[in-house]
Design an enzyme around this catalytic site. Structure first.
Site, PDB file in Angstrom:
ATOM      1  CE  LYS A 242      -4.370  -1.428   2.056  1.00 19.73           C
ATOM      2  NZ  LYS A 242      -5.355  -1.155   3.109  1.00 19.73           N
TER       3      LYS A 242
ATOM      4  CG  ASP B  25      -8.331   1.210   3.120  1.00 26.22           C
ATOM      5  OD1 ASP B  25      -9.143   0.350   2.698  1.00 26.22           O
ATOM      6  OD2 ASP B  25      -7.100   1.050   3.064  1.00 26.22           O
TER       7      ASP B  25
ATOM      8  CB  ALA C 126      -5.595   0.055   9.479  1.00 28.17           C
TER       9      ALA C 126
HETATM   10  P1  ATR Z   1      -1.921  -2.009   9.301  1.00 29.33           P
HETATM   11  O1  ATR Z   1      -1.546  -1.549   7.926  1.00 29.33           O
HETATM   12  O2  ATR Z   1      -2.902  -3.154   9.298  1.00 29.33           O
HETATM   13  O3  ATR Z   1      -2.356  -0.901  10.195  1.00 29.33           O
HETATM   14  P2  ATR Z   1       0.708  -1.968  10.495  1.00 29.33           P
HETATM   15  O4  ATR Z   1       0.987  -0.716   9.761  1.00 29.33           O
HETATM   16  O5  ATR Z   1       1.746  -3.034  10.532  1.00 29.33           O
HETATM   17  O6  ATR Z   1      -0.586  -2.676   9.922  1.00 29.33           O
HETATM   18  O7  ATR Z   1       0.283  -1.583  12.001  1.00 29.33           O
HETATM   19  C1  ATR Z   1      -0.001  -2.553  12.957  1.00 29.33           C
HETATM   20  C2  ATR Z   1      -0.502  -1.878  14.238  1.00 29.33           C
HETATM   21  O8  ATR Z   1      -0.829  -2.915  15.179  1.00 29.33           O
HETATM   22  C3  ATR Z   1       0.564  -1.014  14.921  1.00 29.33           C
HETATM   23  O9  ATR Z   1      -0.087   0.041  15.593  1.00 29.33           O
HETATM   24  C4  ATR Z   1       1.187  -1.996  15.922  1.00 29.33           C
HETATM   25  O10 ATR Z   1       1.793  -1.402  17.035  1.00 29.33           O
HETATM   26  P3  ATR Z   1       3.369  -1.018  17.000  1.00 29.33           P
HETATM   27  O11 ATR Z   1       3.462   0.292  16.266  1.00 29.33           O
HETATM   28  O12 ATR Z   1       3.766  -0.905  18.429  1.00 29.33           O
HETATM   29  O13 ATR Z   1       4.082  -2.123  16.278  1.00 29.33           O
HETATM   30  C5  ATR Z   1      -0.049  -2.753  16.359  1.00 29.33           C
HETATM   31  N1  ATR Z   1       0.291  -4.057  16.926  1.00 29.33           N
HETATM   32  C6  ATR Z   1       0.697  -5.158  16.254  1.00 29.33           C
HETATM   33  N2  ATR Z   1       0.903  -6.184  17.111  1.00 29.33           N
HETATM   34  C7  ATR Z   1       0.626  -5.711  18.354  1.00 29.33           C
HETATM   35  C8  ATR Z   1       0.622  -6.274  19.665  1.00 29.33           C
HETATM   36  N3  ATR Z   1       0.955  -7.555  19.867  1.00 29.33           N
HETATM   37  N4  ATR Z   1       0.249  -5.487  20.701  1.00 29.33           N
HETATM   38  C9  ATR Z   1      -0.108  -4.195  20.508  1.00 29.33           C
HETATM   39  N5  ATR Z   1      -0.126  -3.603  19.294  1.00 29.33           N
HETATM   40  C10 ATR Z   1       0.221  -4.339  18.225  1.00 29.33           C
END
Ligand code: ATR
Length: 287
Positions: A68, A104, A132
């Site tokens: 994206k 989105d 997202a």
């Molecule tokens: P997307 O495009 O689906 O938003 P992304 O850009 O990889 O995917 O973002 C994932 C989000 O989920 C982030 O806010 C991430 O937090 P971090 O910035 O700290 O990585 C959050 N996230 C993923 N796994 C997590 C976990 N186990 N606990 C809390 N937050 C999590």
């Protein structure tokens, strides 16, 4: 017979997407001669895949994880939404020129409208600061909501709030103040991936982005996840008597808006919803 045009979903991996079923149902219902197929594109092949989109038989494409953001410099122009969000999920081929858009944000707002929620002046807590979250934040600030962003990596929430500060009232909230902010909010949104994996999550706390007991007193709770359809967060919100919405309406509306961009026609939303729901009813709702 008009020439059939191609639509693609560029993804990696691409196997579990419901978009082909949803978009092919929309094309059939509208009598639009197009075929939508998932195309597994590894990051190193993205440039070649985007070149293919310029061919006259291609109408456009959706782009999803992990492309994206990477796709932006490969396109000829971006809509204001795609530019502000910094991500593209819909590409249209206009006589060989590629325009990147982002449905989105609009899809999120259309889904929210189904609940009757009114964003102007509403207090929102947004969990997550990834891709997202950026689309949701763009949508909500553009609609007059007041947003607080919380994230596991707190610095990213601070950065995101700073970056969007000219678009409306947005601030970050740290883990200590979060329970109070959540209790008082009108709308809680989970945009993190926490709650998506059903496997190996015996420990309930790993399946919810919030500790047990942290819940709005009377707000709406939206989880952008649709696999599984009822995350632990939504289960707990329902048990607390709160209205909930999962990620399926947003999936349907972002697809509906993409369909209109490609075809210039109103999307048959009810047909698209029925197609998506048939996939989930068949039990194919796990990654
Ligand atoms: P997307 O495009 O689906 O938003 P992304 O850009 O990889 O995917 O973002 C994932 C989000 O989920 C982030 O806010 C991430 O937090 P971090 O910035 O700290 O990585 C959050 N996230 C993923 N796994 C997590 C976990 N186990 N606990 C809390 N937050 C999590």
């Amino acid at each position: 017979m008009p020439q059939q045009r191609e639509l693609f979903l560029l993804a990696w991996p691409a196997g579990h997407s419901v978009s082909p079923i949803m978009q092919n149902a929309a094309c059939a219902a509208s009598g639009f001669p197009a075929r939508y197929s998932a195309w597994e594109v590894a990051p190193a092949e993205l440039g070649a895949a985007v070149r293919r989109l310029r061919d006259p038989d291609v109408l456009g494409a959706n782009v999803t994880i992990p492309h994206k953001q990477a796709v932006l410099p490969l396109l000829d122009e971006l809509t204001p939404a795609a530019h502000a969000i910094g991500a593209v999920n819909t590409i249209s081929n206009r006589s060989g020129r590629l325009q990147g858009d982002n449905t989105d944000a609009g899809g999120f707002l259309a889904a929210l409208a189904e609940t009757g929620f009114s964003p102007p002046g509403a207090q929102v807590v947004l969990l997550g600061a990834g891709g997202a979250a950026r689309a949701v934040l763009h949508a909500l600030l553009g609609s007059g909501a007041i947003v607080r962003v919380a994230n596991r990596t707190a610095g990213k929430a601070v950065q995101l709030a700073e970056e969007f500060s000219s678009a409306g009232p947005v601030s970050s909230v740290g883990s200590e103040e979060l329970p109070v902010a959540v209790a008082a909010c009108d709308l809680l949104i989970n945009s993190t991936s926490v709650g998506m994996t059903v496997a190996d999550a015996e420990d309930a706390e790993l399946r919810s982005p919030l500790p047990v007991g942290v819940m709005p007193r009377q707000g709406l709770v939206v989880d952008l996840i649709y696999r599984p359809p009822l995350t632990l967060l939504l289960e707990r919100a329902k048990a607390a008597g709160l209205p909930v919405q999962n990620g399926l309406p947003m999936l349907i509306h972002q697809g509906a808006q993409a369909f209109t961009i490609w075809t210039g026609r109103p999307a048959p939303v009810a047909v698209m919803r029925a197609a998506v729901e048939s996939v989930f009813a068949a039990g194919n709702c796990r990654e």
